[in-house]
Design an enzyme around this catalytic site. Sequence first.
Site, short mmCIF file in Angstrom:
data_model
loop_
_atom_site.label_atom_id
_atom_site.label_comp_id
_atom_site.label_asym_id
_atom_site.label_seq_id
_atom_site.Cartn_x
_atom_site.Cartn_y
_atom_site.Cartn_z
N CYS A 90 0.87 -1.19 0.00
CA CYS A 90 0.00 0.00 0.00
C CYS A 90 0.90 1.23 0.00
O CYS A 90 1.70 1.43 0.92
CB CYS A 90 -0.92 0.01 1.22
SG CYS A 90 -1.78 1.58 1.42
N CYS A 134 0.55 3.37 3.17
CA CYS A 134 1.19 2.76 4.34
C CYS A 134 2.70 2.95 4.25
O CYS A 134 3.36 3.21 5.27
CB CYS A 134 0.84 1.28 4.45
SG CYS A 134 -0.80 0.96 5.14
N ASP A 185 -0.49 16.05 -2.95
CA ASP A 185 -0.76 15.07 -3.99
C ASP A 185 0.26 15.23 -5.12
O ASP A 185 0.58 16.36 -5.52
CB ASP A 185 -2.20 15.27 -4.53
CG ASP A 185 -2.69 14.07 -5.31
OD1 ASP A 185 -3.64 13.42 -4.84
OD2 ASP A 185 -2.11 13.76 -6.38
N HIS A 220 -4.79 1.27 8.12
CA HIS A 220 -5.07 0.85 6.74
C HIS A 220 -6.49 0.29 6.61
O HIS A 220 -6.77 -0.81 7.08
CB HIS A 220 -4.08 -0.20 6.26
CG HIS A 220 -4.37 -0.65 4.86
ND1 HIS A 220 -3.83 -0.01 3.75
CD2 HIS A 220 -5.20 -1.61 4.37
CE1 HIS A 220 -4.30 -0.59 2.65
NE2 HIS A 220 -5.13 -1.56 3.01
N GLY A 245 -13.62 6.31 -8.64
CA GLY A 245 -12.26 6.30 -9.19
C GLY A 245 -11.18 6.16 -8.12
O GLY A 245 -10.05 6.62 -8.30
N THR A 279 -8.17 5.00 -6.40
CA THR A 279 -7.02 4.25 -6.91
C THR A 279 -6.12 3.73 -5.80
O THR A 279 -5.38 2.78 -6.01
CB THR A 279 -6.16 5.12 -7.86
OG1 THR A 279 -5.75 6.30 -7.17
CG2 THR A 279 -6.95 5.51 -9.09
N HIS A 317 -6.65 3.00 0.61
CA HIS A 317 -6.31 3.41 1.98
C HIS A 317 -6.97 4.77 2.19
O HIS A 317 -6.65 5.72 1.46
CB HIS A 317 -4.77 3.48 2.11
CG HIS A 317 -4.30 3.84 3.49
ND1 HIS A 317 -3.33 3.12 4.16
CD2 HIS A 317 -4.65 4.85 4.33
CE1 HIS A 317 -3.11 3.67 5.34
NE2 HIS A 317 -3.90 4.72 5.47
N HIS A 358 -8.20 8.25 2.49
CA HIS A 358 -7.52 9.54 2.44
C HIS A 358 -8.51 10.60 2.00
O HIS A 358 -9.45 10.31 1.25
CB HIS A 358 -6.34 9.50 1.46
CG HIS A 358 -6.71 9.03 0.09
ND1 HIS A 358 -6.90 7.70 -0.20
CD2 HIS A 358 -6.95 9.70 -1.05
CE1 HIS A 358 -7.24 7.58 -1.48
NE2 HIS A 358 -7.29 8.78 -2.02
N HIS A 391 -8.96 14.08 0.06
CA HIS A 391 -8.40 15.10 -0.82
C HIS A 391 -8.83 16.46 -0.30
O HIS A 391 -10.01 16.68 -0.01
CB HIS A 391 -8.95 14.95 -2.25
CG HIS A 391 -8.52 13.70 -2.94
ND1 HIS A 391 -7.44 13.65 -3.79
CD2 HIS A 391 -9.03 12.44 -2.89
CE1 HIS A 391 -7.31 12.42 -4.26
NE2 HIS A 391 -8.26 11.66 -3.73
P1 AMP Z 1 -7.78 8.31 -5.15
O1 AMP Z 1 -7.85 8.24 -6.65
O2 AMP Z 1 -8.89 9.04 -4.48
O3 AMP Z 1 -7.52 6.94 -4.56
O4 AMP Z 1 -6.51 9.23 -4.84
C1 AMP Z 1 -5.20 8.79 -4.82
C2 AMP Z 1 -4.34 10.00 -4.98
O5 AMP Z 1 -3.06 9.69 -4.49
C3 AMP Z 1 -4.19 10.48 -6.42
O6 AMP Z 1 -4.66 11.82 -6.51
C4 AMP Z 1 -2.68 10.38 -6.66
O7 AMP Z 1 -2.19 11.44 -7.43
C5 AMP Z 1 -2.13 10.40 -5.25
N1 AMP Z 1 -0.86 9.74 -5.06
C6 AMP Z 1 -0.52 8.48 -5.45
N2 AMP Z 1 0.74 8.20 -5.08
C7 AMP Z 1 1.21 9.29 -4.42
C8 AMP Z 1 2.45 9.61 -3.78
N3 AMP Z 1 3.47 8.77 -3.75
N4 AMP Z 1 2.56 10.83 -3.20
C9 AMP Z 1 1.53 11.71 -3.22
N5 AMP Z 1 0.34 11.46 -3.80
C10 AMP Z 1 0.18 10.27 -4.40
ZN ZN Z 2 -2.42 1.38 3.58
#
Ligand code: AMP
Ligand code: ZN
Length: 113
Positions: free
Chosen positions: A4, A7, A30, A46, A92, A94, A97, A99, A101
């Site tokens: 993850c 994580c 982000d 997690h 969407g 991705t 875990h 989070h 925005h």
């Molecule tokens: P979601 O699509 O809501 O799951 O958001 C995941 C977000 O995590 C996306 O906006 C990605 O740009 C962001 N993201 C993925 N990997 C990283 C990383 N290593 N550092 C900062 N943001 C990330």
């Molecule tokens: Zn995680």
Amino acid sequence: MDNCVFCKIIAGEIPSAKLYEDEKMIVIRDIEPKAPIHLLLIYKPHHKYISELNAKEQQEFGECLNKFAKMSKDFGLENGYRIIVNQGDNAGQTVPHIHVHVLGGKYLEFGNF
Ligand code: AMP
Ligand code: ZN
């Protein structure tokens, strides 16, 4: 949780500038910003879905949001901001875990759904 990305960021295994950290959450930028300010508030335990949180975690997650709201001006969000929590495929999501925005830094149109 193995594999993850969030994580790993929390554990320091993937380098990331943590703008804020306490025992329950981190705040990072982000990597693909969708607004002039695009932060991620990442709750440390997690879980993919809010619905998986137990009673203690629900309270902690709420406290994280409240704490962030009180700190929002420190991140340049004094004119307001939007919070979004993507949950599941239609949103969407991705990274599996939880989070939040945090988007701001300009007037944000609301639409395009
Ligand atoms: P979601 O699509 O809501 O799951 O958001 C995941 C977000 O995590 C996306 O906006 C990605 O740009 C962001 N993201 C993925 N990997 C990283 C990383 N290593 N550092 C900062 N943001 C990330
Ligand atoms: Zn995680």
